[in-house]
Design a protein around this motif. Structure first.
Motif, PDB file in Angstrom:
ATOM      1  N   ILE A   5       0.916  -1.278  -0.198  1.00  0.00           N
ATOM      2  CA  ILE A   5      -0.501  -0.272  -0.134  1.00  0.00           C
ATOM      3  C   ILE A   5       0.916   1.371  -0.285  1.00  0.00           C
ATOM      4  O   ILE A   5       1.703   1.883   1.391  1.00  0.00           O
ATOM      5  N   LEU A   6       0.786   2.131  -1.307  1.00  0.00           N
ATOM      6  CA  LEU A   6       1.965   3.606  -0.749  1.00  0.00           C
ATOM      7  C   LEU A   6       0.622   4.664  -0.589  1.00  0.00           C
ATOM      8  O   LEU A   6      -0.651   4.852  -1.139  1.00  0.00           O
ATOM      9  N   ILE A   7       1.594   5.164   0.087  1.00  0.00           N
ATOM     10  CA  ILE A   7      -0.052   6.628   0.178  1.00  0.00           C
ATOM     11  C   ILE A   7       0.917   8.003  -0.021  1.00  0.00           C
ATOM     12  O   ILE A   7       1.884   7.804   0.578  1.00  0.00           O
ATOM     13  N   ALA A   8       0.243   8.759  -1.206  1.00  0.00           N
ATOM     14  CA  ALA A   8       1.132   9.764  -1.284  1.00  0.00           C
ATOM     15  C   ALA A   8      -0.030  11.415  -0.899  1.00  0.00           C
ATOM     16  O   ALA A   8      -1.312  10.622  -1.099  1.00  0.00           O
ATOM     17  N   GLY A   9       0.665  12.238  -1.130  1.00  0.00           N
ATOM     18  CA  GLY A   9       0.446  13.524  -1.145  1.00  0.00           C
ATOM     19  C   GLY A   9       0.810  14.574  -2.092  1.00  0.00           C
ATOM     20  O   GLY A   9       1.222  13.432  -2.726  1.00  0.00           O
ATOM     21  N   ALA A  17       4.314  11.326   7.027  1.00  0.00           N
ATOM     22  CA  ALA A  17       5.298  10.044   7.184  1.00  0.00           C
ATOM     23  C   ALA A  17       4.537   9.502   9.174  1.00  0.00           C
ATOM     24  O   ALA A  17       4.242   8.730   8.681  1.00  0.00           O
ATOM     25  N   LEU A  18       4.157  11.017   9.218  1.00  0.00           N
ATOM     26  CA  LEU A  18       2.657  11.073  11.079  1.00  0.00           C
ATOM     27  C   LEU A  18       1.851  10.777  10.269  1.00  0.00           C
ATOM     28  O   LEU A  18       1.856   9.292  11.249  1.00  0.00           O
ATOM     29  N   THR A  19       1.274  11.587   9.305  1.00  0.00           N
ATOM     30  CA  THR A  19       0.032  11.136   9.307  1.00  0.00           C
ATOM     31  C   THR A  19      -0.137   9.233   8.396  1.00  0.00           C
ATOM     32  O   THR A  19      -0.793   8.321   8.854  1.00  0.00           O
ATOM     33  N   ASP A  20       0.855   9.221   7.928  1.00  0.00           N
ATOM     34  CA  ASP A  20       0.944   7.712   7.899  1.00  0.00           C
ATOM     35  C   ASP A  20       1.125   6.503   9.406  1.00  0.00           C
ATOM     36  O   ASP A  20       0.622   5.102   9.254  1.00  0.00           O
ATOM     37  N   GLU A  21       2.271   6.855  10.076  1.00  0.00           N
ATOM     38  CA  GLU A  21       1.905   6.121  11.070  1.00  0.00           C
ATOM     39  C   GLU A  21       1.445   6.120  11.870  1.00  0.00           C
ATOM     40  O   GLU A  21       0.832   4.576  12.519  1.00  0.00           O
ATOM     41  N   VAL A  22      -0.296   7.093  12.069  1.00  0.00           N
ATOM     42  CA  VAL A  22      -0.738   6.843  13.030  1.00  0.00           C
ATOM     43  C   VAL A  22      -2.109   6.529  11.864  1.00  0.00           C
ATOM     44  O   VAL A  22      -2.643   5.517  12.618  1.00  0.00           O
ATOM     45  N   LEU A  23      -2.590   6.914  11.125  1.00  0.00           N
ATOM     46  CA  LEU A  23      -3.840   6.678  10.586  1.00  0.00           C
ATOM     47  C   LEU A  23      -3.699   5.539   9.239  1.00  0.00           C
ATOM     48  O   LEU A  23      -5.100   4.903   8.689  1.00  0.00           O
ATOM     49  N   GLY A  26       1.033   0.739   8.033  1.00  0.00           N
ATOM     50  CA  GLY A  26       1.645   0.013   6.789  1.00  0.00           C
ATOM     51  C   GLY A  26       1.729   0.010   5.955  1.00  0.00           C
ATOM     52  O   GLY A  26       2.206  -0.412   4.433  1.00  0.00           O
ATOM     53  N   ALA A  27       1.684   1.207   5.647  1.00  0.00           N
ATOM     54  CA  ALA A  27       1.168   1.747   4.396  1.00  0.00           C
ATOM     55  C   ALA A  27       2.493   2.660   4.426  1.00  0.00           C
ATOM     56  O   ALA A  27       3.080   3.450   5.282  1.00  0.00           O
ATOM     57  N   GLU A  28       3.063   3.391   2.602  1.00  0.00           N
ATOM     58  CA  GLU A  28       4.511   3.434   2.900  1.00  0.00           C
ATOM     59  C   GLU A  28       4.218   4.835   1.891  1.00  0.00           C
ATOM     60  O   GLU A  28       3.744   4.695   1.025  1.00  0.00           O
ATOM     61  N   PRO A  29       4.936   5.041   2.430  1.00  0.00           N
ATOM     62  CA  PRO A  29       4.632   7.111   1.863  1.00  0.00           C
ATOM     63  C   PRO A  29       5.462   6.967   1.261  1.00  0.00           C
ATOM     64  O   PRO A  29       6.426   6.631   0.688  1.00  0.00           O
ATOM     65  N   ALA A  30       5.010   7.522  -0.197  1.00  0.00           N
ATOM     66  CA  ALA A  30       5.432   7.961  -1.878  1.00  0.00           C
ATOM     67  C   ALA A  30       4.933   8.998  -2.344  1.00  0.00           C
ATOM     68  O   ALA A  30       4.026   9.258  -1.762  1.00  0.00           O
TER      69      ALA A  30
END
Length: 67
Positions: A5-9, A17-23, A26-30
């Motif tokens: 799972i990739l999450i991007a802004g 990165a903090l949003t990824d860790e909390v919300l 398991g998603a990887e920032p990209a």
């Protein structure tokens, strides 16, 4: 083996990165371009006025949709 799972802004992946860790555990920032290029499935959550900034052309025809 799980699903990647990739999450991007709209900017630097470190900004979310903090949003990824909390919300999105398991998603990887990209970067958006990477997420669009590697995705089998895309979920967009953005303000309507920002849709033009999404790199939709980088998505393959089989994974892009306007629905």
């Amino acid at each position: 083996m799980g699903t990647a799972i990739l999450i991007a802004g709209s900017g630097d992946p470190e900004r979310i990165a903090l949003t990824d860790e909390v919300l999105a555990l398991g998603a990887e920032p990209a970067v958006a371009e990477q997420a669009a290029a590697e995705a089998d499935f895309i979920v967009l959550a953005l303000q309507l006025g920002n849709t033009a900034a999404f790199p939709l052309r980088r998505c393959t025809a089989s994974s892009s949709s306007t629905r």
